[in-house]
Every structure is written in structure tokens, then in C-alpha cells.
Design a protein around this motif. Structure first.
Motif: not given
Length: 185
Positions: A41-46, A30-38
Motif C-alpha cells: 500500500y505504501l508503494m501504491i500511495g507513493i 512503475f512504482v504504482l504497478l509494483a505496489g499493486v502486484v506485490e
């Protein structure tokens, strides 16, 4: 001569740990998907790092559920410790080389701690990481070998301590005639 006594890991405890690992993988997804949608890059990395880490842990835990891992094996010659990352694995710890065995606690977790008479011959066979971690444990008042039974099936620290002391005690009073193998189911 005493029979071999084996403490196995509890499959039920491992399945519970597996569900927690699965939950962490889902949260990371979910963190990865939220980072992709918004486009964060920090959320994508995490999300990626967490997903890879917890995914690998989940695979390891699931493998242990089906294998029936041994935590401790007691024999008439000594014991083998497989209970943690610092465990001596397939290296026999001879009863003759043990000074004392006792329960020790740290941060709410209890261990069966074995103090060696001559630790150098056994510790010299371990990795550098294991040697440094064991030195830190000794500096805190623990023995060189610390058996963790947190995920054990049908065996408490007191049970293992009692059995180990029976093997350690060479007198006839140290003998026991009960069934000495814990089931792997």
C-alpha cells in the motif's frame, strides 16, 4: 522614448524539462504497478501521489511550450515580472520606485534582483505567501523583486541587468537604439 523589451521563455529548455517530467511520470507508474502486484500500500500511495503531482506538472510544462510565455517585459514606465511563483505578474514595477538593480546568487542560481525605494505599496497588493517569501528573500540580502532567467531565450542575467539599468538611467547615455524585442520562437 524607449521601446518595449520582452524576454520570452525558451521552448527548447521547456521541452527538455517536459522530457524529465515524462520520465518521472513513468517511474511513478512503475512504482504504482509494483505496489499493486506485490500488494504494498505504501508503494501504491507513493505511485499515485507522485503520478498525480508529476502528471499535473507535465501538463503545465507542455502548456507553456505552446503558449510562448513572457518572463519579463521592460517598458519606459517600468517592468513586469512573470518569471517565478513570487513574480508580481501584471503589476507594474515603476523605474522611479527602484533604488538599485544587481545580480545576486544563491545555491548556484543567479537572479536579477531589484531593490525598491518604497516596497509597501507594491507588496501590499501581493498574496500572503508572496509577502512572506519576499520578506525571507530581503532578510537574506536580496531585493524585493528577483527575476529568474533560468529558462530564458536569448537573454542572460547580465543582458537583462544592462537593459534594466539603461531604462533606469534617465540620462541620454542610458538610451539605446538597437532592436528591443526578443523573438518568441
Amino acid at each position: 522614448m524607449k521601446e518595449e523589451y520582452i524576454v520570452y521563455q525558451s521552448k527548447i529548455k521547456q521541452i527538455g524539462l517536459s522530457f524529465l517530467g515524462l520520465l518521472m511520470v513513468i517511474v511513478c507508474l512503475f512504482v504504482l504497478l509494483a505496489g499493486v502486484v506485490e500488494t504494498q500500500y505504501l508503494m501504491i500511495g507513493i505511485g499515485l501521489i507522485g503520478g498525480l503531482f508529476f502528471g499535473a506538472c507535465e501538463i503545465f510544462i507542455l502548456k507553456q511550450v505552446f503558449v510562448g510565455k513572457k518572463l519579463v517585459v521592460l517598458t519606459s514606465e517600468g517592468f513586469y515580472d512573470y518569471s517565478s511563483a513570487l513574480a508580481t505578474k501584471d503589476r507594474l514595477i515603476p523605474w522611479s520606485g527602484i533604488e538599485k538593480i544587481e545580480n545576486k546568487s544563491m545555491a548556484g542560481q543567479t537572479f536579477v534582483s531589484a531593490y525598491l525605494k518604497e516596497p509597501d505599496p507594491i507588496l501590499s497588493q501581493l498574496s500572503t505567501f508572496q509577502k512572506k517569501a519576499i520578506s525571507a528573500n530581503v532578510a537574506m540580502g536580496f531585493g524585493e523583486i528577483n527575476v529568474n532567467l533560468q529558462s530564458a531565450k536569448n537573454c542572460t542575467n547580465d543582458d537583462l541587468l544592462s537593459r534594466m539599468n539603461r531604462y533606469l538611467d534617465p540620462s541620454p547615455a542610458g538610451e539605446f537604439a538597437e532592436t528591443n524585442q526578443v523573438s518568441s520562437n
